[in-house]
Design a protein around this motif. Structure first.
Motif, short mmCIF file in Angstrom:
data_model
loop_
_atom_site.label_atom_id
_atom_site.label_comp_id
_atom_site.label_asym_id
_atom_site.label_seq_id
_atom_site.Cartn_x
_atom_site.Cartn_y
_atom_site.Cartn_z
N LYS A 2 78.71 -24.39 9.23
CA LYS A 2 77.78 -23.41 9.75
C LYS A 2 77.54 -22.31 8.74
CE LYS A 2 78.85 -24.04 14.60
NZ LYS A 2 79.26 -23.38 15.85
N GLU A 3 76.36 -21.71 8.80
CA GLU A 3 76.04 -20.58 7.94
C GLU A 3 76.17 -19.29 8.73
OE1 GLU A 3 72.27 -20.99 6.06
OE2 GLU A 3 72.69 -23.00 5.37
N ALA A 4 76.59 -18.24 8.05
CA ALA A 4 76.73 -16.94 8.70
C ALA A 4 76.17 -15.86 7.78
CB ALA A 4 78.21 -16.66 8.97
N PRO A 5 75.61 -14.81 8.36
CA PRO A 5 75.11 -13.72 7.53
C PRO A 5 76.27 -13.01 6.83
CG PRO A 5 75.00 -13.13 9.84
CD PRO A 5 75.41 -14.56 9.78
N VAL A 6 75.98 -12.49 5.66
CA VAL A 6 77.00 -11.79 4.88
C VAL A 6 76.48 -10.41 4.55
CG1 VAL A 6 78.29 -11.77 2.72
CG2 VAL A 6 77.87 -13.92 3.89
N LEU A 7 77.33 -9.42 4.70
CA LEU A 7 76.98 -8.05 4.37
C LEU A 7 77.92 -7.58 3.27
CD1 LEU A 7 75.27 -5.58 5.04
CD2 LEU A 7 76.97 -4.97 6.77
#
Length: 42
Positions: A2-7
């Motif tokens: 899965k892809e997840a947003p990164v900050l």
């Protein structure tokens, strides 16, 4: 996978306060300074 947003936070101790009013030239300088600080940290 899965892809997840990164900050990503970049801390620049030489930067001015975020609440300070800046001219366009000062704002560009701050962006460039932050970019070069980030490059040096890598």
């Amino acid at each position: 996978m899965k892809e997840a947003p990164v900050l990503i936070f970049i801390v620049n101790p030489l930067a001015v306060a975020i609440s300070k009013s800046l001219t366009t030239d000062e704002r560009v300088s701050e962006i460039c300074n932050t970019f070069f600080c980030a490059q040096g940290a890598l």
